[in-house]
Write an enzyme that holds these catalytic residues in place. Structure first.
Site, mmCIF file in Angstrom:
data_model
loop_
_atom_site.group_PDB
_atom_site.id
_atom_site.type_symbol
_atom_site.label_atom_id
_atom_site.label_comp_id
_atom_site.label_asym_id
_atom_site.label_seq_id
_atom_site.Cartn_x
_atom_site.Cartn_y
_atom_site.Cartn_z
ATOM 1 N N ARG A 11 0.862 -1.171 0.000
ATOM 2 C CA ARG A 11 0.000 0.000 0.000
ATOM 3 C C ARG A 11 0.904 1.228 0.000
ATOM 4 O O ARG A 11 2.067 1.145 0.364
ATOM 5 C CB ARG A 11 -0.908 -0.004 1.227
ATOM 6 N N SER A 13 0.684 4.108 1.754
ATOM 7 C CA SER A 13 0.814 4.952 2.942
ATOM 8 C C SER A 13 2.252 4.912 3.453
ATOM 9 O O SER A 13 3.005 3.974 3.192
ATOM 10 C CB SER A 13 -0.137 4.492 4.045
ATOM 11 N N LYS A 83 -2.942 -7.818 10.744
ATOM 12 C CA LYS A 83 -4.268 -7.510 11.298
ATOM 13 C C LYS A 83 -5.225 -6.949 10.247
ATOM 14 O O LYS A 83 -6.438 -6.972 10.454
ATOM 15 C CB LYS A 83 -4.141 -6.523 12.467
ATOM 16 N N ASP A 84 -4.686 -6.449 9.126
ATOM 17 C CA ASP A 84 -5.530 -5.889 8.072
ATOM 18 C C ASP A 84 -5.938 -6.917 7.027
ATOM 19 O O ASP A 84 -6.670 -6.597 6.086
ATOM 20 C CB ASP A 84 -4.808 -4.730 7.364
ATOM 21 N N SER A 130 -12.310 0.626 15.109
ATOM 22 C CA SER A 130 -12.740 -0.774 15.254
ATOM 23 C C SER A 130 -13.720 -0.968 16.398
ATOM 24 O O SER A 130 -13.602 -0.333 17.454
ATOM 25 C CB SER A 130 -11.527 -1.693 15.459
ATOM 26 N N ARG A 132 -13.877 -3.666 18.092
ATOM 27 C CA ARG A 132 -13.099 -4.359 19.130
ATOM 28 C C ARG A 132 -12.530 -3.362 20.129
ATOM 29 O O ARG A 132 -12.685 -3.525 21.350
ATOM 30 C CB ARG A 132 -11.953 -5.139 18.464
ATOM 31 N N ARG A 133 -11.858 -2.329 19.636
ATOM 32 C CA ARG A 133 -11.282 -1.328 20.531
ATOM 33 C C ARG A 133 -12.378 -0.551 21.261
ATOM 34 O O ARG A 133 -12.270 -0.274 22.451
ATOM 35 C CB ARG A 133 -10.407 -0.347 19.744
ATOM 36 N N ARG A 150 -11.508 7.299 9.887
ATOM 37 C CA ARG A 150 -10.848 6.530 8.834
ATOM 38 C C ARG A 150 -9.599 7.268 8.367
ATOM 39 O O ARG A 150 -9.349 8.404 8.713
ATOM 40 C CB ARG A 150 -11.813 6.339 7.646
ATOM 41 N N GLY A 151 -8.840 6.601 7.522
ATOM 42 C CA GLY A 151 -7.598 7.170 7.010
ATOM 43 C C GLY A 151 -6.398 6.504 7.647
ATOM 44 O O GLY A 151 -6.511 5.785 8.639
ATOM 45 N N ASN A 152 -5.214 6.731 7.058
ATOM 46 C CA ASN A 152 -4.012 6.144 7.623
ATOM 47 C C ASN A 152 -3.641 6.857 8.928
ATOM 48 O O ASN A 152 -4.287 7.829 9.326
ATOM 49 C CB ASN A 152 -2.863 6.164 6.606
ATOM 50 N N VAL A 153 -2.609 6.371 9.592
ATOM 51 C CA VAL A 153 -2.255 6.894 10.912
ATOM 52 C C VAL A 153 -1.991 8.394 10.877
ATOM 53 O O VAL A 153 -2.477 9.150 11.730
ATOM 54 C CB VAL A 153 -1.017 6.153 11.477
ATOM 55 N N THR A 155 -3.055 10.615 8.740
ATOM 56 C CA THR A 155 -4.310 11.333 8.478
ATOM 57 C C THR A 155 -5.130 11.453 9.755
ATOM 58 O O THR A 155 -5.698 12.510 10.067
ATOM 59 C CB THR A 155 -5.129 10.602 7.405
ATOM 60 N N ARG A 156 -5.188 10.392 10.518
ATOM 61 C CA ARG A 156 -5.946 10.413 11.770
ATOM 62 C C ARG A 156 -5.331 11.381 12.781
ATOM 63 O O ARG A 156 -6.039 12.107 13.473
ATOM 64 C CB ARG A 156 -6.016 9.006 12.367
ATOM 65 N N CYS A 241 -13.881 -7.101 9.876
ATOM 66 C CA CYS A 241 -13.741 -5.821 10.585
ATOM 67 C C CYS A 241 -14.939 -5.511 11.459
ATOM 68 O O CYS A 241 -14.820 -4.842 12.472
ATOM 69 C CB CYS A 241 -13.569 -4.702 9.557
#
Length: 298
Positions: A11, A13, A83-84, A130, A132-133, A150-153, A155-156, A241
């Site tokens: 990917r 990112s 995990k993805d 998630s 789960r979290r 949403r978004g990569n780390v 971006t968040r 997910c």
């Protein structure tokens, strides 16, 4: 004779590229005579950011473009955060190596300058990607508002620092690989918040029936054993997910111990437990624990 060339897919990112470069460096150390090339691509999961993953197709959206590139011979191997990856993967595109596990724990990140969790702005939502979290966090901090992000780390983190959220729930491993450990405000133990299956492990995927023995230099036996147990647990629960399920396995000598969490979507009832056994039976142990927890909520 020319160099053997290995084309690695990732990917696009920053985190995904860093992870792929780590794998490439391991290969270069053991096979300095080989040439390696990195190809990056944007996956469907990276493009559609307005909806949560369970609404648009689950974890498979992060891998299907790379799967296609593998099948077409555009790349030779693909590097993923384990995990993805979806619980079920194509038989002709097996996971051929598992990296040594990075810190598997989940963390809370506050805006820069906020200090401790006691200073968290309760008027804003906690950003979390998630179920789960979210479920486990609200057990620890009931009454707080949690909303999808949403978004990569990176971006968040930008959304957090611009005031969109009071805090974020993220994986320690991703922040560490990005050299952003200084952003972590609170680390949750694996007992407080059971990690996602495979969290902290990189998975290298290749094509079936090809000689991929060169990846032995990356494969970590303990990570592989833990991954087998955790993924068997999730597979039994049909865990994508949207499924509030968690699994974390630890290997001690010849034994593996897996702890799992399952939440029934319809009733909200939770089942949590652990099981220990011979590491050679890792997948079976994960499967049996999932079976037991399923029975407890039905």
């Amino acid at each position: 004779m020319g160099k053997r060339k290995i084309i690695v897919g990732s990917r696009e990112s920053r985190l995904a590229v860093i992870q792929s470069q780590f794998v490439m460096e391991q290969i270069r150390k053991n096979h300095p005579e080989w040439e390696l090339e990195l190809i990056t691509m944007k996956t469907t999961g990276d493009v559609i950011l307005e909806q949560t993953l369970d609404k648009i197709g689950g974890k498979g959206l992060f891998v299907k473009e790379l799967d296609r590139a593998l099948c077409q011979g555009v790349i030779d191997i693909a590097v993923h955060s384990l995990k993805d990856m979806p619980a079920e993967i194509p038989e002709d595109l097996p996971i051929t190596a598992f990296s040594k596990r990075e810190d598997p724990r989940d963390v809370l990140v506050l805006p820069q300058g906020t200090g401790s969790i006691e200073n968290l702005d309760k008027e804003k939502a906690v950003g979390c990607s998630s179920a789960r979290r979210t479920i486990q966090f609200l057990d620890l901090y009931p009454g707080l508002d949690v909303k999808p992000v949403r978004g990569n780390v990176l971006t968040r983190l930008k959304k957090l620092d611009e005031g969109e959220f009071s805090s974020l729930l993220l994986a320690f491993a991703g922040l560490k690989r990005l050299s952003l450990e200084n952003r972590i405000s609170r680390v949750f133990s694996t007992e407080e918040m059971i990690p996602s299956a495979g969290q902290g492990i990189l998975a290298i995927q290749g094509r079936k029936d090809e000689d991929l023995n060169f990846l032995a230099c990356i494969n970590d036996k303990d990570a592989q054993t833990a991954a087998l147990a955790e993924r068997a647990f999730i597979q039994k629960l049909d865990g994508g997910c949207s499924s509030p399920a968690a699994a974390f396995a630890e290997v001690h000598g010849t034994e593996v111990r897996i702890t799992g969490l399952y939440v029934d979507v319809e009733t909200g009832e939770k089942a949590k437990g652990s099981m220990t056994g011979d590491r050679r039976d890792a997948a079976e142990i994960g499967y049996r624990l999932a079976t037991r927890l399923l029975a407890e909520v039905r």
